[in-house]
Scaffold this motif. Sequence first.
Motif, PDB file in Angstrom:
ATOM      1  N   LYS A   7      39.847  36.736  43.469  1.00 18.22           N
ATOM      2  CA  LYS A   7      39.342  37.499  44.909  1.00 18.22           C
ATOM      3  C   LYS A   7      40.461  37.516  45.575  1.00 18.22           C
ATOM      4  O   LYS A   7      41.423  36.647  45.869  1.00 18.22           O
ATOM      5  CB  LYS A   7      38.386  36.838  45.512  1.00 18.22           C
ATOM      6  CG  LYS A   7      37.945  37.295  46.777  1.00 18.22           C
ATOM      7  CD  LYS A   7      36.723  36.410  47.344  1.00 18.22           C
ATOM      8  CE  LYS A   7      36.550  36.885  48.848  1.00 18.22           C
ATOM      9  NZ  LYS A   7      37.699  36.984  49.783  1.00 18.22           N
ATOM     10  N   LEU A   8      40.830  38.719  46.444  1.00 16.34           N
ATOM     11  CA  LEU A   8      42.014  38.805  47.175  1.00 16.34           C
ATOM     12  C   LEU A   8      41.675  39.604  48.261  1.00 16.34           C
ATOM     13  O   LEU A   8      41.348  40.873  48.319  1.00 16.34           O
ATOM     14  CB  LEU A   8      42.949  39.547  46.097  1.00 16.34           C
ATOM     15  CG  LEU A   8      44.603  39.692  46.624  1.00 16.34           C
ATOM     16  CD1 LEU A   8      45.330  38.570  46.494  1.00 16.34           C
ATOM     17  CD2 LEU A   8      45.337  40.920  46.008  1.00 16.34           C
ATOM     18  N   GLU A   9      41.727  39.095  49.666  1.00 12.23           N
ATOM     19  CA  GLU A   9      41.198  39.573  50.758  1.00 12.23           C
ATOM     20  C   GLU A   9      39.743  40.279  50.453  1.00 12.23           C
ATOM     21  O   GLU A   9      39.037  39.547  49.811  1.00 12.23           O
ATOM     22  CB  GLU A   9      42.061  40.775  51.216  1.00 12.23           C
ATOM     23  CG  GLU A   9      43.466  40.448  51.556  1.00 12.23           C
ATOM     24  CD  GLU A   9      44.344  41.591  51.998  1.00 12.23           C
ATOM     25  OE1 GLU A   9      43.751  42.454  52.201  1.00 12.23           O
ATOM     26  OE2 GLU A   9      45.479  41.260  52.013  1.00 12.23           O
ATOM     27  N   LEU A  63      41.111  41.481  41.987  1.00  9.58           N
ATOM     28  CA  LEU A  63      42.307  41.622  41.155  1.00  9.58           C
ATOM     29  C   LEU A  63      41.935  40.999  39.868  1.00  9.58           C
ATOM     30  O   LEU A  63      41.940  39.806  39.560  1.00  9.58           O
ATOM     31  CB  LEU A  63      43.433  40.916  41.763  1.00  9.58           C
ATOM     32  CG  LEU A  63      44.821  40.786  40.705  1.00  9.58           C
ATOM     33  CD1 LEU A  63      45.431  42.323  40.600  1.00  9.58           C
ATOM     34  CD2 LEU A  63      46.086  40.012  41.567  1.00  9.58           C
ATOM     35  N   ALA A  64      41.887  41.989  38.659  1.00 10.88           N
ATOM     36  CA  ALA A  64      41.826  41.703  37.359  1.00 10.88           C
ATOM     37  C   ALA A  64      43.244  41.867  36.782  1.00 10.88           C
ATOM     38  O   ALA A  64      43.860  42.753  36.547  1.00 10.88           O
ATOM     39  CB  ALA A  64      40.924  42.533  36.611  1.00 10.88           C
ATOM     40  N   VAL A  65      43.617  40.676  36.171  1.00 11.72           N
ATOM     41  CA  VAL A  65      45.203  40.923  35.385  1.00 11.72           C
ATOM     42  C   VAL A  65      44.732  40.866  33.992  1.00 11.72           C
ATOM     43  O   VAL A  65      44.340  39.844  33.254  1.00 11.72           O
ATOM     44  CB  VAL A  65      45.847  39.350  35.899  1.00 11.72           C
ATOM     45  CG1 VAL A  65      47.296  39.523  35.148  1.00 11.72           C
ATOM     46  CG2 VAL A  65      46.145  39.553  37.336  1.00 11.72           C
ATOM     47  N   VAL A 113      32.057  41.976  41.932  1.00 15.83           N
ATOM     48  CA  VAL A 113      32.163  42.796  42.886  1.00 15.83           C
ATOM     49  C   VAL A 113      30.930  42.650  43.851  1.00 15.83           C
ATOM     50  O   VAL A 113      30.971  42.588  45.202  1.00 15.83           O
ATOM     51  CB  VAL A 113      31.875  44.563  42.425  1.00 15.83           C
ATOM     52  CG1 VAL A 113      31.546  45.401  43.642  1.00 15.83           C
ATOM     53  CG2 VAL A 113      33.394  44.739  42.013  1.00 15.83           C
ATOM     54  N   GLY A 114      29.681  42.415  43.319  1.00 11.49           N
ATOM     55  CA  GLY A 114      28.259  42.222  44.270  1.00 11.49           C
ATOM     56  C   GLY A 114      28.530  40.867  44.789  1.00 11.49           C
ATOM     57  O   GLY A 114      28.395  40.640  46.100  1.00 11.49           O
ATOM     58  N   GLU A 115      28.986  39.719  44.112  1.00 11.20           N
ATOM     59  CA  GLU A 115      29.141  38.468  44.712  1.00 11.20           C
ATOM     60  C   GLU A 115      29.967  38.445  45.941  1.00 11.20           C
ATOM     61  O   GLU A 115      29.614  37.621  46.933  1.00 11.20           O
ATOM     62  CB  GLU A 115      29.523  37.539  43.930  1.00 11.20           C
ATOM     63  CG  GLU A 115      28.502  37.046  42.755  1.00 11.20           C
ATOM     64  CD  GLU A 115      29.057  36.341  41.491  1.00 11.20           C
ATOM     65  OE1 GLU A 115      30.598  35.886  41.548  1.00 11.20           O
ATOM     66  OE2 GLU A 115      28.401  36.218  40.519  1.00 11.20           O
ATOM     67  N   HIS A 116      31.330  39.266  45.971  1.00  6.79           N
ATOM     68  CA  HIS A 116      32.135  38.958  46.893  1.00  6.79           C
ATOM     69  C   HIS A 116      32.229  40.048  47.695  1.00  6.79           C
ATOM     70  O   HIS A 116      32.791  40.454  48.771  1.00  6.79           O
ATOM     71  CB  HIS A 116      33.661  39.106  46.389  1.00  6.79           C
ATOM     72  CG  HIS A 116      33.977  37.825  45.686  1.00  6.79           C
ATOM     73  ND1 HIS A 116      33.680  36.426  45.998  1.00  6.79           N
ATOM     74  CD2 HIS A 116      34.156  37.549  44.233  1.00  6.79           C
ATOM     75  CE1 HIS A 116      34.006  35.604  45.162  1.00  6.79           C
ATOM     76  NE2 HIS A 116      34.093  36.200  43.903  1.00  6.79           N
ATOM     77  N   VAL A 138      38.945  47.060  43.514  1.00  5.45           N
ATOM     78  CA  VAL A 138      39.497  46.392  42.424  1.00  5.45           C
ATOM     79  C   VAL A 138      40.577  46.962  42.076  1.00  5.45           C
ATOM     80  O   VAL A 138      40.952  48.202  41.710  1.00  5.45           O
ATOM     81  CB  VAL A 138      38.478  46.458  41.335  1.00  5.45           C
ATOM     82  CG1 VAL A 138      38.858  45.668  40.076  1.00  5.45           C
ATOM     83  CG2 VAL A 138      37.191  46.058  41.667  1.00  5.45           C
ATOM     84  N   LEU A 139      41.766  45.974  41.834  1.00  2.00           N
ATOM     85  CA  LEU A 139      43.202  46.109  41.343  1.00  2.00           C
ATOM     86  C   LEU A 139      43.102  45.902  39.906  1.00  2.00           C
ATOM     87  O   LEU A 139      42.582  44.637  39.581  1.00  2.00           O
ATOM     88  CB  LEU A 139      44.094  45.309  42.210  1.00  2.00           C
ATOM     89  CG  LEU A 139      44.239  45.727  43.546  1.00  2.00           C
ATOM     90  CD1 LEU A 139      44.401  44.545  44.238  1.00  2.00           C
ATOM     91  CD2 LEU A 139      45.607  46.792  43.559  1.00  2.00           C
TER      92      LEU A 139
END
Lengths: 302, 123
Positions: free
Chosen positions: B7-9, B13-15, B36-39, B44-45
């Motif tokens: 999670k980023l801001e 971010l998925a690496v 996406v729902g939880e946060h 999404v990056l």
Amino acid sequence: MTTETTGEPSFSPEEQASFKDYWEFYTSQRPSISAYAREELKKVPELAALMAGMSPEQLEKQEAQSQELQRAALVDGRWGPWLERQRALGATYAQAGLSFGAWFQVLRIYREGVRRELQSANLDAAKLLRISHAMDRFVDLGMEIIGVAYLDTKERTIQSQQAAIRELSTPVLQVREKLLIIPIVGMVDTQRARHLTQSLLGAIRQRRARLVVMDITGVPVVDSKVANHLVQACEAARLMGTRVILSGVSPEIAQALVTLGADLPGVITMVDLQTALEEGERWLAGGELAGAMEPVAEAARP
Amino acid sequence: MSAPVIKLEQFLLAVLPQSLTDSGWRELRDRVLRQVGEHRARGVLVDVTEMDVLDSYATRLLDGLSRMLRLRGAQTVVVGMQPGVAFAMAQLGLKLPSSGTALDVDDGLSYLRRQLPRSANGR
């Protein structure tokens, strides 16, 4: 490389014996064959010039060396040194710019010289045929080795020149931070287009470019193949997050492309380099899109 | 082997690792869609810097993920694609029509931040 894979030729004992017969005949008639050859060689301008550049002692020395190598090959069956010599000759003359045809002239004269002596010699038909055949084998082998070495040398020259031209032909210029220009001048073929795309993508990564202007004012012909390469380059840049503007499509090229049905889908085009740079500056400064590419559906919007 | 999702801001971010198996892809997709729902992430990056190959299958999965995320109210931006990968994809005619693209995570972040007010206004 072909020259390195050409191994030592192997001959049956009979063949090697016929080479020996040939050599014996040749040496017995050498003075008159040499005299004939020298006269004839002078009639070929390219060869006469070459011979005039050498002193009689040099010629004498070279011939003596060559004779010794031939003797080793024909009589003793040691072909290695002679083959090596032919290879070196082929490479030397390719570098010196002697034409390939001149070699055939030399061999024609040499063969003619030997044949004249064979005709006047009092030999039985079987032996005559054997000697003549051995000579042909020998001369053809020499020509094969020289020819391959000659062409290899030329090929290498061409390759290194092509590499130099490729390097020169695709400069990637940084106008300011985040903005690159690629001026393309001259014909674009598949290989060059590939190289161009690779240096474009490499430069995008290395200099963190957000916008690239590709200028094709100097490209005389754009066919559907080249058009396809340009589309691919723009598409690849977009995947990396960079926008490409294509500028300098002339009226003729525009007409030709639309007629071909290859009207660069998805590529942003501007009339000339100046417009492209102005638009690009505005776009980068405005920040509306700077820094990343939107999905295609949105990016297609003007 | 699966990909970490950070999670980023207000984004995720998925690496992606050098290569992903089928099950790795599925797991990544499920996790991103759930997180996406939880946060309540708005974007999404997807960082593909490590990947040496993106074939037609992977491209379809990746762009499919973008379309699914859009339905969950998040935009996707693919970042860090290597020149060789981009070149190969262009040659094969592969595209990511539903994904944004950016040079790296920084650029991707500023792209998503710029997109935010627009989507909030219900574009």
